[in-house]
Design an enzyme around this catalytic site. Structure first.
Site, mmCIF file in Angstrom:
data_model
loop_
_atom_site.group_PDB
_atom_site.id
_atom_site.type_symbol
_atom_site.label_atom_id
_atom_site.label_comp_id
_atom_site.label_asym_id
_atom_site.label_seq_id
_atom_site.Cartn_x
_atom_site.Cartn_y
_atom_site.Cartn_z
ATOM 1 C CB SER A 118 5.645 3.553 -0.326
ATOM 2 O OG SER A 118 4.549 2.869 -0.896
ATOM 3 C CB THR A 149 -0.984 0.008 1.186
ATOM 4 O OG1 THR A 149 -1.756 1.206 1.153
ATOM 5 C CG2 THR A 149 -0.286 -0.116 2.516
ATOM 6 C CD GLU A 150 -1.064 5.411 -3.214
ATOM 7 O OE1 GLU A 150 -1.216 6.624 -3.333
ATOM 8 O OE2 GLU A 150 -1.420 4.585 -4.078
ATOM 9 C CG ASN A 151 -0.904 3.971 3.532
ATOM 10 O OD1 ASN A 151 -0.993 3.035 2.751
ATOM 11 N ND2 ASN A 151 -1.509 3.972 4.702
ATOM 12 N N GLY A 152 2.831 3.078 2.784
ATOM 13 C CA GLY A 152 4.015 2.571 3.438
ATOM 14 C C GLY A 152 3.912 1.255 4.157
#
Length: 217
Positions: A88, A46-49
């Site tokens: 990320s 997930t792009e928030n890490g």
């Protein structure tokens, strides 16, 4: 009958290769996490890490500090890890993701993607990480309804909305059918409660047909 979002998410999950590294976009694609079989080895990014995200959290599982990019509470699987937002995006841009699943306003017959803005004066654009995913992932799957609220096709000859990426989409999953798209045009892989004749009447793109397709699924 057309598929519900959860039913469609199960179809997408079925087609994700074992052991793949996968990003699920905001909205309907997040439901795919709930349908991946245990032991698939799929690692969700997930792009928030976060790596190795699990299904959506419910009840006592909910931790307000543990969410996906769409702010939906999620679980973590054994071996999950956390990292800076910049790291990320480096994973996304660096070609380390095997598959991403995104929503869309439009997809062209040749795989162009429009999913961040309708171009309407009062619309709020939402770029997020879609552009990075569209050009960084090895395969881009789109999950959407085949028609918008006005009954207009979202699978189109040419996108009329601002583009997110050019020629990046390989497969489109919709409530009525699954399509392969790309340089050779559109091929119907599977149908759900609709026949090929009606699809051809309602869509403005030529349709090839995969072997064995011809009756409602």
């Amino acid at each position: 009958m057309s598929l519900t979002p959860d039913e469609l998410a199960a179809v997408v999950a079925r087609d994700i290769p074992q052991g793949a590294y996968v990003n699920l976009g905001i909205g309907q694609p997040t439901k795919v996490a709930d349908h991946l079989p245990e032991g698939s080895g799929v690692v969700l990014h997930t792009e928030n890490g976060m790596l190795n995200m699990g299904p959506a959290a419910v009840g006592d599982e909910i931790d307000p500090d543990l969410t996906n990019a769409g702010k939906v509470p999620v679980t973590e699987l054994p071996g999950a890890s956390y990292f800076h937002h910049a790291d990320s995006f480096a994973m996304m841009r660096g070609g380390h993701l095997d598959v991403c699943v995104l929503g869309a306003f439009q997809v062209s017959a040749y795989g162009d993607l429009a999913n961040w803005h309708t171009g309407a004066p009062d619309a709020i654009p939402a770029v997020g990480g879609a552009m990075d995913l569209a050009i960084g992932a090895k395969q881009v799957f789109v999950m959407m309804t085949l028609f918008d609220k006005q009954g207009r096709p979202k699978l189109v000859p040419t996108c009329t909305y601002p583009l997110t990426g050019v020629g990046c989409v390989s497969r489109v999953y919709t409530d009525l059918a699954v399509f392969d798209v790309g340089p050779e045009g559109v091929v119907v892989r599977e149908t759900f409660g609709i026949d090929l004749e009606e699809l051809r009447e309602r869509l403005d793109v030529p349709l090839g047909v995969a072997p064995g397709v011809g009756v409602p699924g």
